[in-house]
Design a protein around this motif. Sequence first.
Motif, mmCIF file in Angstrom:
data_model
loop_
_atom_site.group_PDB
_atom_site.id
_atom_site.type_symbol
_atom_site.label_atom_id
_atom_site.label_comp_id
_atom_site.label_asym_id
_atom_site.label_seq_id
_atom_site.Cartn_x
_atom_site.Cartn_y
_atom_site.Cartn_z
ATOM 1 N N VAL A 72 23.875 -5.231 -4.107
ATOM 2 C CA VAL A 72 24.309 -3.762 -3.852
ATOM 3 C C VAL A 72 22.866 -3.093 -4.109
ATOM 4 C CG1 VAL A 72 25.371 -1.846 -5.003
ATOM 5 C CG2 VAL A 72 26.812 -3.826 -4.290
ATOM 6 N N SER A 73 22.586 -2.080 -3.473
ATOM 7 C CA SER A 73 21.620 -1.198 -3.848
ATOM 8 C C SER A 73 21.908 0.443 -3.619
ATOM 9 C CB SER A 73 20.134 -1.612 -3.365
ATOM 10 O OG SER A 73 20.004 -1.223 -1.853
ATOM 11 N N VAL A 74 21.281 1.069 -4.507
ATOM 12 C CA VAL A 74 21.466 2.459 -4.438
ATOM 13 C C VAL A 74 20.399 3.439 -4.303
ATOM 14 C CG1 VAL A 74 22.707 4.639 -5.485
ATOM 15 C CG2 VAL A 74 23.798 2.511 -5.307
ATOM 16 N N ALA A 75 20.202 4.316 -3.437
ATOM 17 C CA ALA A 75 18.999 5.042 -3.262
ATOM 18 C C ALA A 75 19.526 6.518 -3.318
ATOM 19 C CB ALA A 75 18.025 5.069 -1.822
ATOM 20 N N ALA A 76 19.173 7.385 -4.272
ATOM 21 C CA ALA A 76 19.496 8.734 -4.452
ATOM 22 C C ALA A 76 18.621 9.588 -4.858
ATOM 23 C CB ALA A 76 20.701 8.720 -5.611
ATOM 24 N N ALA A 77 18.731 10.956 -4.727
ATOM 25 C CA ALA A 77 17.975 12.157 -5.006
ATOM 26 C C ALA A 77 19.205 13.126 -5.419
ATOM 27 C CB ALA A 77 16.842 12.654 -4.041
ATOM 28 N N LEU A 78 18.785 13.761 -6.641
ATOM 29 C CA LEU A 78 20.091 14.822 -7.068
ATOM 30 C C LEU A 78 19.365 16.076 -7.474
ATOM 31 C CD1 LEU A 78 22.990 14.877 -7.493
ATOM 32 C CD2 LEU A 78 22.469 13.965 -9.912
ATOM 33 N N ARG B 271 11.232 14.314 -5.737
ATOM 34 C CA ARG B 271 10.367 13.915 -7.024
ATOM 35 C C ARG B 271 11.209 13.411 -8.053
ATOM 36 N NH1 ARG B 271 5.451 16.686 -7.831
ATOM 37 N NH2 ARG B 271 4.771 17.782 -5.793
ATOM 38 N N ARG B 272 12.372 13.615 -8.356
ATOM 39 C CA ARG B 272 13.366 13.030 -9.059
ATOM 40 C C ARG B 272 14.508 12.210 -8.333
ATOM 41 N NH1 ARG B 272 12.564 17.706 -12.443
ATOM 42 N NH2 ARG B 272 14.487 18.441 -11.380
ATOM 43 N N SER B 273 13.861 11.159 -7.998
ATOM 44 C CA SER B 273 15.023 10.000 -7.182
ATOM 45 C C SER B 273 14.811 8.968 -7.709
ATOM 46 C CB SER B 273 14.409 10.363 -5.682
ATOM 47 O OG SER B 273 13.133 9.821 -5.553
ATOM 48 N N ASP C 173 0.840 -1.186 0.103
ATOM 49 C CA ASP C 173 0.145 0.044 0.105
ATOM 50 C C ASP C 173 0.976 1.322 0.135
ATOM 51 O OD1 ASP C 173 -2.421 -1.641 0.125
ATOM 52 O OD2 ASP C 173 -2.401 -1.570 2.082
ATOM 53 N N LEU C 174 1.938 1.240 0.745
ATOM 54 C CA LEU C 174 2.877 2.442 0.823
ATOM 55 C C LEU C 174 3.556 2.455 -0.615
ATOM 56 C CD1 LEU C 174 4.153 4.523 2.559
ATOM 57 C CD2 LEU C 174 6.028 2.871 2.956
ATOM 58 N N ALA C 175 4.073 1.608 -1.152
ATOM 59 C CA ALA C 175 4.515 1.542 -2.473
ATOM 60 C C ALA C 175 3.400 2.185 -3.629
ATOM 61 C CB ALA C 175 5.010 0.355 -3.169
ATOM 62 N N ALA C 176 2.208 1.626 -3.426
ATOM 63 C CA ALA C 176 1.072 2.239 -4.422
ATOM 64 C C ALA C 176 0.568 3.596 -4.149
ATOM 65 C CB ALA C 176 0.172 1.225 -4.574
ATOM 66 N N HIS C 177 0.994 4.241 -2.862
ATOM 67 C CA HIS C 177 0.217 5.458 -2.428
ATOM 68 C C HIS C 177 0.676 6.678 -3.395
ATOM 69 C CE1 HIS C 177 -1.074 8.545 -0.171
ATOM 70 N NE2 HIS C 177 -1.908 7.739 0.753
ATOM 71 N N PRO C 178 -0.437 7.212 -4.095
ATOM 72 C CA PRO C 178 -0.399 8.134 -4.948
ATOM 73 C C PRO C 178 0.649 9.362 -4.468
ATOM 74 C CG PRO C 178 -2.522 7.942 -4.622
ATOM 75 C CD PRO C 178 -1.869 7.226 -3.538
ATOM 76 N N LEU C 179 0.725 9.769 -2.962
ATOM 77 C CA LEU C 179 1.649 10.877 -2.647
ATOM 78 C C LEU C 179 3.216 10.181 -2.638
ATOM 79 C CD1 LEU C 179 -0.436 12.561 0.212
ATOM 80 C CD2 LEU C 179 0.250 13.447 -1.982
ATOM 81 N N VAL C 180 3.238 8.896 -2.160
ATOM 82 C CA VAL C 180 4.683 8.421 -2.338
ATOM 83 C C VAL C 180 5.229 8.458 -3.810
ATOM 84 C CG1 VAL C 180 6.085 6.318 -1.702
ATOM 85 C CG2 VAL C 180 4.386 7.071 -0.249
ATOM 86 N N ARG C 181 4.301 7.916 -4.659
ATOM 87 C CA ARG C 181 4.831 7.794 -6.137
ATOM 88 C C ARG C 181 5.169 9.050 -6.670
ATOM 89 N NH1 ARG C 181 0.630 4.232 -9.690
ATOM 90 N NH2 ARG C 181 -0.925 3.924 -7.611
ATOM 91 N N GLN C 182 4.422 10.247 -6.283
ATOM 92 C CA GLN C 182 4.524 11.619 -6.640
ATOM 93 C C GLN C 182 5.786 12.342 -6.048
ATOM 94 O OE1 GLN C 182 1.033 13.954 -5.981
ATOM 95 N NE2 GLN C 182 1.980 15.672 -7.284
ATOM 96 N N LEU C 183 5.907 12.228 -4.787
ATOM 97 C CA LEU C 183 6.862 12.979 -3.964
ATOM 98 C C LEU C 183 8.210 12.213 -3.713
ATOM 99 C CD1 LEU C 183 4.262 14.540 -1.419
ATOM 100 C CD2 LEU C 183 5.265 15.665 -3.620
ATOM 101 N N TYR C 184 8.072 10.940 -3.614
ATOM 102 C CA TYR C 184 9.271 10.269 -3.398
ATOM 103 C C TYR C 184 9.145 8.768 -3.805
ATOM 104 C CZ TYR C 184 8.685 13.133 0.750
ATOM 105 O OH TYR C 184 8.178 14.181 1.852
ATOM 106 N N PRO C 185 9.455 9.106 -5.450
ATOM 107 C CA PRO C 185 9.497 7.854 -6.228
ATOM 108 C C PRO C 185 10.401 6.791 -5.841
ATOM 109 C CG PRO C 185 10.019 9.728 -7.579
ATOM 110 C CD PRO C 185 9.446 10.087 -6.219
ATOM 111 N N VAL C 186 11.585 7.461 -5.304
ATOM 112 C CA VAL C 186 12.698 6.382 -4.363
ATOM 113 C C VAL C 186 12.247 5.345 -3.522
ATOM 114 C CG1 VAL C 186 13.512 7.919 -3.030
ATOM 115 C CG2 VAL C 186 15.029 6.241 -3.650
ATOM 116 N N LEU C 187 11.265 5.832 -2.864
ATOM 117 C CA LEU C 187 10.767 4.814 -1.796
ATOM 118 C C LEU C 187 9.559 3.878 -2.485
ATOM 119 C CD1 LEU C 187 10.186 4.197 1.045
ATOM 120 C CD2 LEU C 187 8.590 6.049 1.390
#
Lengths: 330, 168
Positions: free
Chosen positions: A242-248, A224-226, A77-91
């Motif tokens: 290995v995994s990498v999470a980033a926002a730039l 928003r671009r992560s 549910d968190l992955a599909a939440h509209p605000l998460v998708r929009q504001l924090y795509p990395v999550l």
Amino acid sequence: MKPFAYDRATDADGAVATVTADPDAMFVAGGTNLVDHLKLGLVTPEHLVDVSRLPLDQVTEREGGGLRIGATVRNADLAAHPLVRQLYPVLSHALLAGASGQLRNVATTGGNLLQRTRCAYFQDVTAACNKRDPGSGCAALSGWTRYHAILGTSSDCLAAHPSDMAVAMVALDAEVVVLGPDGERRVALEHFHRLPGDRPDLETVLEHGELITAVEIPPLAMARRSAYRKVRDRASYAFALVSVAAALDVQDGVVRDVRLALGGVGTRPWRARVAEEALVGGPATEAAFAEAARAELAAASPTDDNAFKIPMTRSTVVAVLSGLAGEETR
Amino acid sequence: MEADLTWRVDGVEHTLAVDTRTTVLDALRDRLGNTSPKKGCDHGQCGACTVLVDGRRQLSCLGLAVAHDGSEITTAAGLVDGDELHPVQQAFVDHDGLQCGYCTPGQVCSAVGMLDEVKAGHPSAVSDDLEADVELDEDEIRERMSGNLCRCGAYSNIVAAIEEAARA
């Protein structure tokens, strides 16, 4: 499996009081990790307090920006939440990279933070493990360590933290909201998990009886671009090598701001502060990204089995940051 | 230690006392005689035990039965409507989406749950654009079904079956 009493909590304060009063009690939410551990004999609680139906299953916007994620919000549910998708795509991407559809439907936000390492020796009760049985030694030190950590290790423990979600959250400066017998406190996720040191059995700063009630993520425009990229031994349903999470945030070819965190390589979700410092104010070039990764990895202590993670981490950092920089300049 | 449990399984209500250690899978198989969900690994790694809980696909081996008091459980056996197979079941038959069949009830339940997730617009790890509509191509199906292993390797026909069920 040892017998245990089972109670379903009806309010968070009551759940905290029950577990605080009983040293052999544990919380259970989705149970996707804990039930397996009960079967394997890794934990032997006498009392389980089920918090999965507490009213902590909402994602809400915070006043002033950012999100509050209830502790029992399911990973799916968190992955599909509209605000998460929009504001924090990395999550969203990190959550979707973890586990399987069935598990994500059950696993909770709080439980994901508290999931335990998949070190094969930790999960084998016949093997020496300082995390499971303090002072018994570490079978991994002379064992097979392809999946073990290279950052934050000690001479007592090499176990990697397994979460994808937490890697994205630590990059996003998340705070963990914790309820204890004396009320609520907040802990930066970056400081929530402990380094193993000589007490790998102590994995977080939680005291017995403290319950995660929420995770809060502050506003971060560049998120928003992560991006999240996970490298693993099969295409899906496997833990990270290995995994990498980033926002730039790049302007005129210069890195104005960056958030970078690593998974699969650290004994805890690894915020790459050294690399971030090296990047800010410098050029947004592949060479600079590689140099920053190199700086972060200077502290790595790999084994023969997992030394490949150093170049793999460096390449993945470069790929993710280059991707974001390219997007940025479009 | 025992606890009382009331739940609906494949449309029928059952009340039973279970040892608190009993998983959903063991309660279904050993207490109710519903052997549709299979015990493969019993550790959440193979998907053979997948059932629908309140409409969502879950692993029955990693859930405690006592934690499912009041739940509506649907196994692959409960997906039939009278003599009529569920469209996903029929597609598995039509496309020969199995060999030994051991993983099949889990595959079917997982596919039913997965198609509902797609209808709800949930993205997956291979969805490039998190906010775009899902186009359920082969990559998407394989990613979304990665929690269901098939030791016979019937994957290509499983994918074909699901593609057809998705069009239905």
